[in-house]
Design an enzyme around this catalytic site. Structure first.
Site, mmCIF file in Angstrom:
data_model
loop_
_atom_site.group_PDB
_atom_site.id
_atom_site.type_symbol
_atom_site.label_atom_id
_atom_site.label_comp_id
_atom_site.label_asym_id
_atom_site.label_seq_id
_atom_site.Cartn_x
_atom_site.Cartn_y
_atom_site.Cartn_z
ATOM 1 C CG PHE A 189 0.361 4.599 3.662
ATOM 2 C CD1 PHE A 189 -0.891 5.039 4.337
ATOM 3 C CD2 PHE A 189 0.825 3.378 3.510
ATOM 4 C CE1 PHE A 189 -1.549 3.683 4.848
ATOM 5 C CE2 PHE A 189 0.153 2.564 4.244
ATOM 6 C CZ PHE A 189 -1.082 2.607 4.928
ATOM 7 C CB THR B 149 -0.998 0.110 1.238
ATOM 8 O OG1 THR B 149 -1.684 -1.010 1.105
ATOM 9 C CG2 THR B 149 -1.747 1.349 1.268
#
Length: 294
Positions: free
Chosen positions: A180, A178
């Site tokens: 960010f 992921t």
């Protein structure tokens, strides 16, 4: 990324303690306190209200694509991107103290994580049970004291809620990552030189081939656009906004020329931030080259 001068020494994120967003905060800013928030909007508001200095927002996942609604939020947040972080999403089976894998009959987590552990759950005869989120599921498991119920979450969640680590890294896809963005109330423009990214959003003018012409400036000036995504604005099919990441600094001559050409074909252009590229990008590039992938 160095820790910025802090007023509160706190950083906000969406989710509960032990969430993967919490883990990202700890990895990037281990010296800062964290403030869990119910929504992304709350995480942003905490910065403007002075309760936190920064917000950590997930924007995309290598398996599931961009995070829903986040591209709408970024331009309207009024915050600036000052950094990025890539988090490997490792999923772990967490049980109450004293439990063993053989005791577990059901595992609770967010539906996305349950889908990423199908092989492990099937091989161990464990039923999937949907929870609101990952860390929240771990908290529920801890409260039940039931050895037959486990949670799927981060190791950080296990530490926070006093659960035993029954199995580590059980995800089906070993490259699940992921991305960010670190958001701040003021820009912290990275210096020219080195690996720098610039992020912006824009809308094209109502002209034939406007998008094609707008993008032409980046090609002719040799500016690498690493992301371009479109999304509707205000629910209108005719109102489209584009989100873009490019390599380079706005003050670089080539980037400046490309942005100047872009402005000619756009009705609006908003810069969201110029910040250092995370080392993960170069690591991935080296891996691809080593594998003969271009």
């Amino acid at each position: 990324m160095g820790q910025p001068a802090a007023k509160t020494n706190r950083i906000s994120f969406q989710g509960t303690l032990g969430a993967y967003s919490h883990q990202a905060c700890v990895e990037v800013f281990p010296g800062m306190e964290v403030l869990p928030c119910a929504t992304f909007e709350d995480a942003v508001a905490s910065v403007w209200e002075g309760r936190t200095d920064l917000a950590m927002l997930p924007v995309e996942n290598s398996t599931y694509g961009r995070v829903a609604d986040i591209h709408h939020l970024l331009p309207e947040s009024g915050l600036h991107i000052i950094g990025e972080h890539f988090l490997r999403v490792h999923i772990n089976l967490l049980g109450v103290p004293g439990a063993r894998i053989g005791d577990v009959k059901a595992a609770m987590s967010h539906t996305v994580l349950l889908g990423q552990c199908r092989s492990f759950l099937r091989e161990n005869g464990i039923a999937a049970r949907t929870g609101a989120d990952t860390a929240g599921s771990a908290e529920i498991v801890a409260a039940t004291g039931d050895r037959s119920l486990a949670g799927l979450a981060s190791e950080l969640a296990g530490e926070i809620y006093g659960l035993d680590l029954l199995a580590r890294h059980i995800e089906d896809q070993k490259n699940n990552t992921t991305r960010f963005l670190v958001m701040a109330p003021e820009p912290d423009n990275a210096p020219q030189g080195g690996d720098v990214l610039t992020t912006f959003v824009f809308r094209v003018r109502n002209l034939p081939a406007a998008l094609y012409k707008a993008m032409g400036g980046f090609a002719t000036n040799g500016v690498n656009m690493i992301k371009l995504e479109s999304y509707m604005v205000d629910g209108q099919f005719t109102a489209t906004q584009f989100y873009a990441d490019i390599e380079g600094h706005p003050d670089d001559p080539a980037v400046a020329r490309a942005l100047e050409e872009l402005r000619y074909f756009t009705s609006s252009l908003r810069m969201l931030g110029t910040y250092p590229a995370h080392p993960y990008r170069r690591e991935q590039e080296h891996e691809r080259l080593a594998q003969g992938v271009t």
